[in-house]
Design an enzyme around this catalytic site. Structure first.
Site, PDB file in Angstrom:
ATOM      1  N   HIS A  55       7.184 -31.809  10.037  1.00  0.00           N
ATOM      2  CA  HIS A  55       6.579 -30.502   9.790  1.00  0.00           C
ATOM      3  C   HIS A  55       5.472 -30.590   8.746  1.00  0.00           C
ATOM      4  CE1 HIS A  55       9.666 -28.866  12.311  1.00  0.00           C
ATOM      5  NE2 HIS A  55      10.605 -29.347  11.523  1.00  0.00           N
ATOM      6  N   CYS A  90       3.014  -3.275   4.101  1.00  0.00           N
ATOM      7  CA  CYS A  90       2.277  -2.074   4.460  1.00  0.00           C
ATOM      8  C   CYS A  90       3.043  -1.439   5.619  1.00  0.00           C
ATOM      9  CB  CYS A  90       0.810  -2.360   4.793  1.00  0.00           C
ATOM     10  SG  CYS A  90       0.506  -3.365   6.251  1.00  0.00           S
ATOM     11  N   ASP A 112       0.860  -1.176   0.000  1.00  0.00           N
ATOM     12  CA  ASP A 112       0.000   0.000   0.000  1.00  0.00           C
ATOM     13  C   ASP A 112       0.900   1.231   0.000  1.00  0.00           C
ATOM     14  OD1 ASP A 112       0.906   0.311   2.614  1.00  0.00           O
ATOM     15  OD2 ASP A 112      -1.083   0.332   3.513  1.00  0.00           O
ATOM     16  N   HIS A 134       9.695 -24.866   8.840  1.00  0.00           N
ATOM     17  CA  HIS A 134       8.697 -25.584   9.631  1.00  0.00           C
ATOM     18  C   HIS A 134       7.264 -25.385   9.164  1.00  0.00           C
ATOM     19  CE1 HIS A 134      11.511 -25.736  13.392  1.00  0.00           C
ATOM     20  NE2 HIS A 134      12.080 -26.225  12.293  1.00  0.00           N
ATOM     21  N   THR A 163       2.694  -1.602   8.911  1.00  0.00           N
ATOM     22  CA  THR A 163       2.991  -2.559   9.986  1.00  0.00           C
ATOM     23  C   THR A 163       3.171  -3.978   9.473  1.00  0.00           C
ATOM     24  OG1 THR A 163       0.664  -3.055  10.372  1.00  0.00           O
ATOM     25  CG2 THR A 163       1.644  -1.224  11.658  1.00  0.00           C
TER      26      THR A 163
END
Length: 145
Positions: A132, A64, A7, A97, A66
């Site tokens: 995994h 973005c 963004d 994993h 955060t």
């Protein structure tokens, strides 16, 4: 091919990642945004995640301010395992994993140099499989409920 999207809050970081991918000889498809004008991150992270889920792109990188909004958006797409990353150990372990097929970065959280190291670690680390794989299958089974 790598799907990449951002963004307005992470445009500069996305451009730095694109340059870095080109320098590494890796191909990408840019899903936008291409402007610093305010926009809605789902409009870009969603299509990038759909490209990864469909197999059009092998992995995805979404950004973005955060990293939270783009990671949540990507994880709404069936078949996506998007990890929000801010350190190298998590970048390595989510590939080894969790077989994460997308990563998210917060441009306001990690600097460019660390972000590029995280990108490299994420792209260069293989899934270990074994025990995994069973766990990833169980995790993904929740999509069908």
């Amino acid at each position: 091919m790598i799907a990449i999207a951002c963004d307005h809050g992470a445009l500069a970081l996305k451009e730095a990642i694109k340059k870095h991918l080109t320098e590494r000889g890796l191909t990408y498809r840019d899903f936008g945004t291409d402007s610093a004008a305010s926009c809605d991150y789902p409009d870009f992270a969603g299509p990038a995640a759909e490209a990864v889920a469909s197999g059009e792109c092998d992995r995805g990188i979404v950004c973005c301010t955060t990293g939270i909004g783009v990671s949540i958006t990507a994880n709404k797409v069936h078949g996506i395992r998007c990890a929000l990353l801010s350190d190298l150990m998590s970048a390595r372990l989510t590939r080894q994993h969790n077989d994460a097929n997308m990563m998210a970065l917060g441009a306001g959280v990690v600097g460019e140099k660390l972000a590029l190291e995280i990108v490299d670690t994420f792209l260069d680390t293989a899934f270990e499989g074994g025990r995994h794989a069973r766990r990833v299958e169980k995790m993904m089974a929740y999509e069908g409920k």
